[in-house]
Scaffold this motif. Structure first.
Motif, PDB file in Angstrom:
ATOM      1  N   ARG A  65      62.952  63.778  38.435  1.00  0.00           N
ATOM      2  CA  ARG A  65      61.941  62.837  37.947  1.00  0.00           C
ATOM      3  C   ARG A  65      60.748  63.571  37.340  1.00  0.00           C
ATOM      4  N   LEU A  66      60.047  62.854  36.492  1.00  0.00           N
ATOM      5  CA  LEU A  66      58.859  63.404  35.838  1.00  0.00           C
ATOM      6  C   LEU A  66      57.792  63.707  36.880  1.00  0.00           C
ATOM      7  N   ARG A  67      57.122  64.827  36.718  1.00  0.00           N
ATOM      8  CA  ARG A  67      56.074  65.242  37.644  1.00  0.00           C
ATOM      9  C   ARG A  67      54.930  65.854  36.863  1.00  0.00           C
ATOM     10  N   GLY A  68      53.807  65.997  37.535  1.00  0.00           N
ATOM     11  CA  GLY A  68      52.704  66.728  36.937  1.00  0.00           C
ATOM     12  C   GLY A  68      51.467  65.916  36.617  1.00  0.00           C
ATOM     13  N   ILE A  69      51.619  64.616  36.520  1.00  0.00           N
ATOM     14  CA  ILE A  69      50.458  63.776  36.204  1.00  0.00           C
ATOM     15  C   ILE A  69      49.406  63.925  37.302  1.00  0.00           C
ATOM     16  N   GLY A  70      49.840  63.863  38.536  1.00  0.00           N
ATOM     17  CA  GLY A  70      48.913  63.949  39.657  1.00  0.00           C
ATOM     18  C   GLY A  70      48.144  65.258  39.690  1.00  0.00           C
ATOM     19  N   ARG A  71      48.811  66.332  39.343  1.00  0.00           N
ATOM     20  CA  ARG A  71      48.149  67.638  39.342  1.00  0.00           C
ATOM     21  C   ARG A  71      47.026  67.671  38.314  1.00  0.00           C
ATOM     22  N   VAL A  72      47.277  67.138  37.133  1.00  0.00           N
ATOM     23  CA  VAL A  72      46.247  67.097  36.091  1.00  0.00           C
ATOM     24  C   VAL A  72      45.039  66.313  36.582  1.00  0.00           C
ATOM     25  N   ILE A  73      45.295  65.186  37.194  1.00  0.00           N
ATOM     26  CA  ILE A  73      44.202  64.321  37.656  1.00  0.00           C
ATOM     27  C   ILE A  73      43.426  64.981  38.788  1.00  0.00           C
ATOM     28  N   GLU A  91      52.273  57.399  40.717  1.00  0.00           N
ATOM     29  CA  GLU A  91      53.177  58.552  40.706  1.00  0.00           C
ATOM     30  C   GLU A  91      53.797  58.766  42.092  1.00  0.00           C
ATOM     31  N   ARG A  92      53.006  58.636  43.129  1.00  0.00           N
ATOM     32  CA  ARG A  92      53.518  58.815  44.488  1.00  0.00           C
ATOM     33  C   ARG A  92      54.667  57.845  44.782  1.00  0.00           C
ATOM     34  N   LEU A  93      54.465  56.570  44.432  1.00  0.00           N
ATOM     35  CA  LEU A  93      55.518  55.589  44.690  1.00  0.00           C
ATOM     36  C   LEU A  93      56.739  55.811  43.794  1.00  0.00           C
ATOM     37  N   TYR A  94      56.511  56.246  42.560  1.00  0.00           N
ATOM     38  CA  TYR A  94      57.625  56.558  41.665  1.00  0.00           C
ATOM     39  C   TYR A  94      58.497  57.667  42.261  1.00  0.00           C
ATOM     40  N   LEU A  95      57.859  58.697  42.787  1.00  0.00           N
ATOM     41  CA  LEU A  95      58.616  59.791  43.379  1.00  0.00           C
ATOM     42  C   LEU A  95      59.293  59.379  44.685  1.00  0.00           C
ATOM     43  N   LYS A  96      58.772  58.354  45.328  1.00  0.00           N
ATOM     44  CA  LYS A  96      59.334  57.863  46.590  1.00  0.00           C
ATOM     45  C   LYS A  96      60.446  56.834  46.365  1.00  0.00           C
TER      46      LYS A  96
END
Length: 97
Positions: A65-73, A91-96
């Motif tokens: 899955r796509l990742r990295g948005i949270g890190r930027v924020i 993003e957290r729920l998407y990854l879950k």
């Protein structure tokens, strides 16, 4: 994960997209509160892909899955920014899901 989690992730992703659109409009008017228009557009593009994946019946396995948005924020946005918090939760729920 449950269908409920997937639907909640999709709902939050759509809210985040709307919030990014509002922030982009503020940037256009010279009143942007966070980030840059370029970064917001990039995040928006990733969130659009997330929404498509959440809407499909073939959600990729978690490692793909796509990742990295949270890190930027978390690295560059104010901690108390409501849009940032919304995007992080989406993003957290998407990854879950």
């Amino acid at each position: 994960m449950s269908e409920k989690t997937t639907q909640k992730a999709l709902s939050l992703t759509r809210k985040a997209l709307s919030g990014i659109d509002e922030e982009l409009q503020l940037h256009t008017e010279g009143r942007g509160r966070v980030s840059s228009a370029q970064q917001l557009s990039s995040i928006r593009g990733q969130l659009e892909q997330v929404a498509v994946q959440l809407s499909s019946s073939a959600l990729p396995p978690t490692p793909q899955r796509l990742r990295g948005i949270g890190r930027v924020i978390t690295d560059s946005w104010p901690y108390d920014n409501p849009l940032g918090s919304l995007i992080l939760e989406a993003e957290r729920l998407y990854l879950k899901a």
